[in-house]
Design a protein around this motif. Sequence first.
Motif, PDB file in Angstrom:
ATOM      1  N   ASN A 122      14.817  11.098  -0.156  1.00  0.00           N
ATOM      2  CA  ASN A 122      13.809  11.122  -1.093  1.00  0.00           C
ATOM      3  C   ASN A 122      13.368   9.748  -1.280  1.00  0.00           C
ATOM      4  N   LEU A 123      12.191   9.333  -1.155  1.00  0.00           N
ATOM      5  CA  LEU A 123      11.773   8.114  -1.133  1.00  0.00           C
ATOM      6  C   LEU A 123      11.582   7.750  -2.596  1.00  0.00           C
ATOM      7  N   PRO A 124      12.092   6.438  -2.706  1.00  0.00           N
ATOM      8  CA  PRO A 124      12.316   6.058  -4.187  1.00  0.00           C
ATOM      9  C   PRO A 124      11.151   5.584  -4.790  1.00  0.00           C
ATOM     10  N   VAL A 125      10.837   5.857  -6.049  1.00  0.00           N
ATOM     11  CA  VAL A 125       9.422   5.692  -6.515  1.00  0.00           C
ATOM     12  C   VAL A 125       9.406   4.126  -6.993  1.00  0.00           C
ATOM     13  N   PRO A 126       8.718   3.216  -6.601  1.00  0.00           N
ATOM     14  CA  PRO A 126       8.479   1.942  -6.959  1.00  0.00           C
ATOM     15  C   PRO A 126       7.881   1.808  -8.233  1.00  0.00           C
ATOM     16  N   GLU A 127       7.745   0.376  -8.717  1.00  0.00           N
ATOM     17  CA  GLU A 127       7.033  -0.046  -9.971  1.00  0.00           C
ATOM     18  C   GLU A 127       5.405   0.292  -9.513  1.00  0.00           C
ATOM     19  N   LYS A 128       4.655   0.331 -10.548  1.00  0.00           N
ATOM     20  CA  LYS A 128       3.123   0.341  -9.898  1.00  0.00           C
ATOM     21  C   LYS A 128       2.811  -0.578  -9.341  1.00  0.00           C
ATOM     22  N   VAL A 151       0.974  -1.222   0.052  1.00  0.00           N
ATOM     23  CA  VAL A 151       0.032  -0.052  -0.077  1.00  0.00           C
ATOM     24  C   VAL A 151       0.905   1.266   0.022  1.00  0.00           C
ATOM     25  N   ALA A 152       1.791   1.358   0.640  1.00  0.00           N
ATOM     26  CA  ALA A 152       2.956   2.289   0.849  1.00  0.00           C
ATOM     27  C   ALA A 152       3.413   2.648  -0.554  1.00  0.00           C
ATOM     28  N   HIS A 153       3.741   1.395  -1.292  1.00  0.00           N
ATOM     29  CA  HIS A 153       4.236   1.792  -2.804  1.00  0.00           C
ATOM     30  C   HIS A 153       3.304   2.268  -3.501  1.00  0.00           C
ATOM     31  N   TRP A 154       1.888   1.840  -3.554  1.00  0.00           N
ATOM     32  CA  TRP A 154       0.914   2.491  -4.146  1.00  0.00           C
ATOM     33  C   TRP A 154       0.935   3.984  -3.841  1.00  0.00           C
ATOM     34  N   PHE A 155       0.923   4.531  -2.771  1.00  0.00           N
ATOM     35  CA  PHE A 155       0.868   5.815  -2.469  1.00  0.00           C
ATOM     36  C   PHE A 155       1.998   6.674  -2.794  1.00  0.00           C
ATOM     37  N   GLN A 191       3.882  10.351  -6.960  1.00  0.00           N
ATOM     38  CA  GLN A 191       4.764  10.700  -8.194  1.00  0.00           C
ATOM     39  C   GLN A 191       4.199  11.235  -9.316  1.00  0.00           C
ATOM     40  N   ILE A 192       3.083  10.620  -9.719  1.00  0.00           N
ATOM     41  CA  ILE A 192       2.012  11.028 -10.919  1.00  0.00           C
ATOM     42  C   ILE A 192       1.576  12.234 -10.575  1.00  0.00           C
ATOM     43  N   ILE A 193       1.276  12.746  -9.560  1.00  0.00           N
ATOM     44  CA  ILE A 193       0.744  14.000  -9.113  1.00  0.00           C
ATOM     45  C   ILE A 193       1.650  14.919  -9.189  1.00  0.00           C
ATOM     46  N   VAL A 194       3.017  14.511  -8.728  1.00  0.00           N
ATOM     47  CA  VAL A 194       4.227  15.489  -8.680  1.00  0.00           C
ATOM     48  C   VAL A 194       4.335  15.912 -10.088  1.00  0.00           C
ATOM     49  N   GLU A 195       4.381  14.937 -11.064  1.00  0.00           N
ATOM     50  CA  GLU A 195       4.841  15.281 -12.352  1.00  0.00           C
ATOM     51  C   GLU A 195       3.691  15.797 -13.080  1.00  0.00           C
ATOM     52  N   ASP A 196       2.632  15.780 -12.997  1.00  0.00           N
ATOM     53  CA  ASP A 196       1.182  16.233 -13.627  1.00  0.00           C
ATOM     54  C   ASP A 196       1.072  17.800 -13.045  1.00  0.00           C
ATOM     55  N   MET A 197       1.394  17.977 -11.877  1.00  0.00           N
ATOM     56  CA  MET A 197       0.709  19.210 -11.245  1.00  0.00           C
ATOM     57  C   MET A 197       1.623  19.901 -10.195  1.00  0.00           C
ATOM     58  N   GLY A 198       2.801  19.378 -10.037  1.00  0.00           N
ATOM     59  CA  GLY A 198       3.941  19.992  -9.302  1.00  0.00           C
ATOM     60  C   GLY A 198       3.786  20.118  -7.939  1.00  0.00           C
ATOM     61  N   ALA A 199       2.847  18.792  -7.347  1.00  0.00           N
ATOM     62  CA  ALA A 199       2.717  18.738  -5.895  1.00  0.00           C
ATOM     63  C   ALA A 199       4.076  18.588  -5.150  1.00  0.00           C
ATOM     64  N   GLU A 200       3.938  18.574  -3.782  1.00  0.00           N
ATOM     65  CA  GLU A 200       5.260  18.103  -3.231  1.00  0.00           C
ATOM     66  C   GLU A 200       5.472  16.715  -3.215  1.00  0.00           C
ATOM     67  N   LYS A 201       6.778  16.137  -2.762  1.00  0.00           N
ATOM     68  CA  LYS A 201       7.114  15.061  -2.863  1.00  0.00           C
ATOM     69  C   LYS A 201       6.710  14.209  -1.541  1.00  0.00           C
TER      70      LYS A 201
END
Length: 152
Positions: free
Chosen positions: A80-86, A9-13, A18-28
């Motif tokens: 910086n939390l690493p972004v996992p595979e979906k 579940v953590a990986h999902w979040f 990260q998708i939101i960060v890339e699309d809208m510039g949200a915080e990491k």
Amino acid sequence: MAKYTALQVAHWFIYHNQIIVEDMGAEKMTLLKLLKLLYYAEGCYLAINDGESLFDEKILAWEHGPVIEEVYNEYADIYNLPVPEKTVIEKEDESLLEQVFKVFGQYSAWALRNKTHEETPWLEATGNGQYLNGEISRRIMMGYFKDNYIAA
């Protein structure tokens, strides 16, 4: 037995953020925020599914709010939390996680930390902040989330 591990579940979040960060510039995503989102996801899941858990790991009442120790230990030394595979999450569960992210993800990590300190599950587990490291009762979480977050 729960459907997922807390790490799944953590990986999902993390991935979703990260998708939101890339699309809208949200915080990491930070570890503090991640841990609180997991708590809110579990609480909502418990309330909607009559006490069935999203994940089985204990939720502990630490100084800065609810913590799943396995997730904390995985990321404690990483800024910086690493972004996992979906992560594969069933569609209905993913819908719940998206709602949790939409509602609670808008808050900063520190705001979520403070929010948890005002809520019954953390207060009960800590004796109103007197004792730390106790387990937060899923039964209390379920009742609290039903009464405060889940529309009947």
